[in-house]
Design a protein around this motif. Structure first.
Motif, mmCIF file in Angstrom:
data_model
loop_
_atom_site.group_PDB
_atom_site.id
_atom_site.type_symbol
_atom_site.label_atom_id
_atom_site.label_comp_id
_atom_site.label_asym_id
_atom_site.label_seq_id
_atom_site.Cartn_x
_atom_site.Cartn_y
_atom_site.Cartn_z
ATOM 1 N N ALA A 1 5.098 61.805 28.906
ATOM 2 C CA ALA A 1 5.363 63.233 28.727
ATOM 3 C C ALA A 1 6.672 63.587 29.434
ATOM 4 O O ALA A 1 7.276 64.622 29.166
ATOM 5 C CB ALA A 1 4.218 64.059 29.294
ATOM 6 N N GLU A 2 7.094 62.698 30.364
ATOM 7 C CA GLU A 2 8.384 62.845 31.044
ATOM 8 C C GLU A 2 9.015 61.467 31.185
ATOM 9 O O GLU A 2 8.328 60.448 31.015
ATOM 10 C CB GLU A 2 8.211 63.455 32.452
ATOM 11 N N ARG A 3 10.304 61.470 31.501
ATOM 12 C CA ARG A 3 11.047 60.223 31.727
ATOM 13 C C ARG A 3 11.618 60.219 33.139
ATOM 14 O O ARG A 3 12.005 61.273 33.642
ATOM 15 C CB ARG A 3 12.208 60.117 30.726
ATOM 16 N N PRO A 4 11.707 59.041 33.799
ATOM 17 C CA PRO A 4 12.290 59.015 35.140
ATOM 18 C C PRO A 4 13.786 59.323 35.112
ATOM 19 O O PRO A 4 14.452 59.076 34.101
ATOM 20 C CB PRO A 4 12.060 57.580 35.618
ATOM 21 N N SER A 5 14.289 59.862 36.211
ATOM 22 C CA SER A 5 15.741 60.044 36.350
ATOM 23 C C SER A 5 16.377 58.734 36.792
ATOM 24 O O SER A 5 17.488 58.406 36.402
ATOM 25 C CB SER A 5 16.045 61.128 37.393
ATOM 26 N N ARG A 6 15.649 57.993 37.658
ATOM 27 C CA ARG A 6 16.103 56.671 38.106
ATOM 28 C C ARG A 6 14.896 55.777 38.308
ATOM 29 O O ARG A 6 13.781 56.256 38.514
ATOM 30 C CB ARG A 6 16.856 56.783 39.446
ATOM 31 N N ASP B 1 3.976 44.941 32.045
ATOM 32 C CA ASP B 1 5.286 44.281 32.104
ATOM 33 C C ASP B 1 6.296 44.795 31.085
ATOM 34 O O ASP B 1 7.368 44.205 30.934
ATOM 35 C CB ASP B 1 5.144 42.754 31.952
ATOM 36 N N ARG B 2 5.962 45.866 30.392
ATOM 37 C CA ARG B 2 6.913 46.439 29.435
ATOM 38 C C ARG B 2 7.593 47.627 30.106
ATOM 39 O O ARG B 2 6.916 48.516 30.628
ATOM 40 C CB ARG B 2 6.145 46.919 28.197
ATOM 41 N N ASN B 3 8.928 47.640 30.107
ATOM 42 C CA ASN B 3 9.665 48.748 30.693
ATOM 43 C C ASN B 3 9.576 49.950 29.752
ATOM 44 O O ASN B 3 10.030 49.902 28.606
ATOM 45 C CB ASN B 3 11.125 48.355 30.896
ATOM 46 N N LEU B 4 9.000 51.050 30.252
ATOM 47 C CA LEU B 4 8.769 52.203 29.373
ATOM 48 C C LEU B 4 10.062 52.886 28.942
ATOM 49 O O LEU B 4 10.057 53.658 27.986
ATOM 50 C CB LEU B 4 7.829 53.209 30.048
ATOM 51 N N LEU B 5 11.174 52.597 29.623
ATOM 52 C CA LEU B 5 12.461 53.144 29.171
ATOM 53 C C LEU B 5 12.762 52.690 27.749
ATOM 54 O O LEU B 5 13.441 53.362 26.988
ATOM 55 C CB LEU B 5 13.573 52.639 30.089
ATOM 56 N N LYS B 6 12.254 51.508 27.408
ATOM 57 C CA LYS B 6 12.547 50.954 26.083
ATOM 58 C C LYS B 6 11.544 51.417 25.036
ATOM 59 O O LYS B 6 11.665 51.074 23.865
ATOM 60 C CB LYS B 6 12.530 49.421 26.165
ATOM 61 N N VAL B 7 10.541 52.143 25.487
ATOM 62 C CA VAL B 7 9.534 52.642 24.543
ATOM 63 C C VAL B 7 9.998 54.008 24.053
ATOM 64 O O VAL B 7 9.940 55.001 24.774
ATOM 65 C CB VAL B 7 8.147 52.731 25.223
ATOM 66 N N ARG B 8 10.481 54.038 22.843
ATOM 67 C CA ARG B 8 11.091 55.246 22.287
ATOM 68 C C ARG B 8 10.598 55.477 20.867
ATOM 69 O O ARG B 8 10.069 54.569 20.240
ATOM 70 C CB ARG B 8 12.616 55.121 22.238
ATOM 71 N N GLY B 9 10.827 56.696 20.383
ATOM 72 C CA GLY B 9 10.519 56.997 18.987
ATOM 73 C C GLY B 9 9.084 56.699 18.634
ATOM 74 O O GLY B 9 8.161 57.112 19.322
ATOM 75 N N VAL C 1 6.336 55.371 21.103
ATOM 76 C CA VAL C 1 5.684 56.229 22.095
ATOM 77 C C VAL C 1 4.214 56.414 21.715
ATOM 78 O O VAL C 1 3.321 56.311 22.559
ATOM 79 C CB VAL C 1 6.412 57.587 22.205
ATOM 80 N N ALA C 2 3.944 56.651 20.431
ATOM 81 C CA ALA C 2 2.556 56.837 19.983
ATOM 82 C C ALA C 2 1.744 55.561 20.191
ATOM 83 O O ALA C 2 0.581 55.621 20.584
ATOM 84 C CB ALA C 2 2.547 57.254 18.517
ATOM 85 N N LEU C 3 2.353 54.417 19.952
ATOM 86 C CA LEU C 3 1.647 53.142 20.160
ATOM 87 C C LEU C 3 1.302 52.956 21.635
ATOM 88 O O LEU C 3 0.205 52.535 21.980
ATOM 89 C CB LEU C 3 2.500 51.971 19.672
ATOM 90 N N HIS C 4 2.261 53.296 22.504
ATOM 91 C CA HIS C 4 2.011 53.197 23.943
ATOM 92 C C HIS C 4 0.849 54.088 24.347
ATOM 93 O O HIS C 4 -0.026 53.696 25.124
ATOM 94 C CB HIS C 4 3.265 53.586 24.721
ATOM 95 N N ARG C 5 0.821 55.297 23.805
ATOM 96 C CA ARG C 5 -0.210 56.272 24.218
ATOM 97 C C ARG C 5 -1.611 55.831 23.801
ATOM 98 O O ARG C 5 -2.592 56.314 24.349
ATOM 99 C CB ARG C 5 0.115 57.655 23.665
ATOM 100 N N ARG C 6 -1.717 54.917 22.849
ATOM 101 C CA ARG C 6 -3.032 54.389 22.489
ATOM 102 C C ARG C 6 -3.621 53.566 23.628
ATOM 103 O O ARG C 6 -4.824 53.394 23.720
ATOM 104 C CB ARG C 6 -2.932 53.454 21.282
#
Ligand code: ADP
Ligand code: ADP
Length: 229
Positions: free
Chosen positions: A53-58, A65-73, A76-81
């Motif tokens: 629902a938010e993204r880190p500033s740093r 082991d998956r960096n959520l910065l790379k989870v986009r578009g 995001v829905a797949l991650h939320r499952r």
């Protein structure tokens, strides 16, 4: 193996002050732990970074082991499952039945109706709501509404459940019941992270406790080091 890792995570809201400052910790698979701290300490922000629902500033948040910065578009829905979320105000659809509210995450992913029915009834049983499936949320008690919110978060069998003040509106008996339910999840393969400012309740659970203060992680207390009270 860690299901979740925060690696020096900071969050500044636009124009606002720092909500999280260089927060680092790991959650092992099958662990249940608490996140506590005063109002404004950053608890909700930390949970929001996990369900995107938010993204880190740093810094980086890693999930399996998956960096959520790379989870986009669409990812995001797949991650939320894989991350179930329970809110204090449970956010149920007031014009839909208990059954439909719990089924929603499964409908959204296009699961077959027979399978949805099976899973929803199993969640209803588990949460003691079997006789309430046709009710509308407004016809339920506060404790029942919260249990529907939890059933909806669990129906997809997430790897991690995050709960933001899940007992904020409940009396002590109901709160204890909800906590006992959360405590039963790790053995079923779901890790649990609960944010609560109710220190008494947190201490009684005898689990690891992360303490936030003005956005900083100031303590990480092992169960055996929790004082009584
Ligand atoms: P907690 O859940 O521990 O009460 P929050 O994560 O809600 O803490 O808030 C942490 C800090 O970030 C607070 O100072 C709060 O006012 C600020 N904050 C929270 N959400 C926002 C937002 N959307 N925009 C700006 N500031 C925010
Ligand atoms: P979108 O693809 O629409 O940006 P995301 O889920 O990727 O949606 O982003 C969620 C939130 O994170 C949005 O509020 C977005 O503005 C913010 N955001 C996007 N990229 C970054 C970034 N690199 N750093 C910090 N926040 C970001």
């Amino acid at each position: 193996m860690a299901v979740l890792r925060f690696d020096s995570v900071s969050k500044q809201y636009t124009g606002g002050r720092t909500a999280l400052a260089e927060v680092s910790f790991e959650v092992a698979a099958g662990e249940m732990l608490f996140l506590t701290g005063h109002s404004g300490a950053g608890k909700s922000t930390l949970l929001k970074l996990i369900h995107l629902a938010e993204r880190p500033s740093r810094g980086a948040v890693l999930f399996n082991d998956r960096n959520l910065l790379k989870v986009r578009g669409r990812r995001v829905a797949l991650h939320r499952r894989e991350v179930g979320v329970v809110f204090q105000d449970h956010r149920l659809l007031t014009d839909r039945s208990v059954f439909d509210n719990i089924a929603l995450p499964l409908i959204l992913r296009g699961m077959r109706r027979a399978e949805i029915g099976k899973r929803v009834r199993s969640a209803l049983e588990r949460l003691g709501l079997a006789d309430r499936e046709a009710a509308l949320p407004g016809q339920l008690s506060a404790g029942e509404q919260q249990r529907v919110g939890i059933a909806r978060a669990l129906v997809a069998e997430p790897r991690l459940l995050v709960a933001d003040e899940p007992t904020g509106n409940l009396d002590p008996t109901l709160s204890a019941e909800i906590m006992a339910l959360f405590a039963s999840l790790p053995e079923r393969g779901t890790s649990v992270l609960v944010a609560s400012h109710d220190l008494g309740l947190v201490k009684r659970m005898r689990r690891r406790v992360l303490v936030l203060d003005h956005g900083r992680l100031v303590d990480d207390i092992a169960p055996e080091d929790l004082a009584d009270g």
